[in-house]
Design an enzyme around this catalytic site. Structure first.
Site, PDB file in Angstrom:
ATOM      1  N   GLY A 147     -34.071  27.014  30.036  1.00 19.73           N
ATOM      2  CA  GLY A 147     -35.213  25.511  30.031  1.00 19.73           C
ATOM      3  C   GLY A 147     -35.306  25.041  28.496  1.00 19.73           C
ATOM      4  O   GLY A 147     -35.347  24.213  28.267  1.00 19.73           O
ATOM      5  N   CYS A 148     -35.034  26.366  27.439  1.00 17.00           N
ATOM      6  CA  CYS A 148     -35.418  25.551  25.818  1.00 17.00           C
ATOM      7  C   CYS A 148     -34.407  24.918  25.659  1.00 17.00           C
ATOM      8  O   CYS A 148     -34.674  24.206  24.946  1.00 17.00           O
ATOM      9  CB  CYS A 148     -35.591  27.166  24.997  1.00 17.00           C
ATOM     10  SG  CYS A 148     -36.769  27.806  25.448  1.00 17.00           S
ATOM     11  N   ILE A 149     -32.617  25.283  25.628  1.00 17.78           N
ATOM     12  CA  ILE A 149     -32.135  24.554  25.202  1.00 17.78           C
ATOM     13  C   ILE A 149     -32.251  22.851  25.863  1.00 17.78           C
ATOM     14  O   ILE A 149     -32.022  21.719  25.348  1.00 17.78           O
ATOM     15  CB  ILE A 149     -30.730  24.825  26.064  1.00 17.78           C
ATOM     16  CG1 ILE A 149     -30.573  26.682  25.319  1.00 17.78           C
ATOM     17  CG2 ILE A 149     -29.567  24.295  26.106  1.00 17.78           C
ATOM     18  CD1 ILE A 149     -29.000  27.035  26.092  1.00 17.78           C
TER      19      ILE A 149
END
Length: 155
Positions: A45-47
């Site tokens: 999700g952070c990527i």
């Protein structure tokens, strides 16, 4: 303390991905800010979120806004993360979670992971958007861009 709509951005400092000291006072009064807190470098999700901000970076830049990502990862982790995904914006290391606490960012996903919250701050330092959504990482980009565009239309 929890930062809410209408609040003034509190002063904070942190090391960026280049090992330089970032000071919020250097930006207030000069440009709008998008400050997004995310759980961890190199997680799906952070990527997706970081690459979403990267892909629309020019739109934010055209509106004179600065994007700042904040997580508890180390400077070295941020260096690798920024290099791998060619992230053109500021990443701040909040290893002691003091900035997260200053903003009052809640824990996400059952209290297991740090929360994902985006703040948009106008040029004068007033918070005009607080978007808290730990599940849909990419929604933060469009919400932040809408808020930045609204600043321009109100001037």
């Amino acid at each position: 303390m929890t930062i809410e709509l209408g609040d003034l951005l509190p002063h904070f400092t942190a090391l960026d991905a280049h090992g330089n000291t970032f000071d919020s006072r250097d930006y207030v009064g000069k440009k709008p800010l998008v400050i997004y807190f995310y759980p961890k470098d190199n997680t799906p999700g952070c990527i997706e979120q970081a690459c979403g901000f990267r892909d629309r970076h020019q739109e934010f830049k055209d509106l004179e806004a600065e994007i700042i990502g904040v997580s508890s990862d180390s400077v070295d982790s941020h260096v690798a993360f920024a290099k791998q995904y060619q992230l053109p914006f500021i990443l701040l290391s909040d290893g002691d979670k003091s900035i997260r606490k200053l903003f009052g960012v809640p824990s996400g996903l059952l209290g297991i992971l740090p929360g994902r919250v985006t703040y948009v701050v106008d040029k004068e330092g007033k918070v005009i958007l607080v978007f808290d959504n730990s599940i849909n990482a990419t929604k933060h980009i469009s919400k932040a861009l809408e808020a930045i565009k609204a600043i321009g239309s109100n001037q």
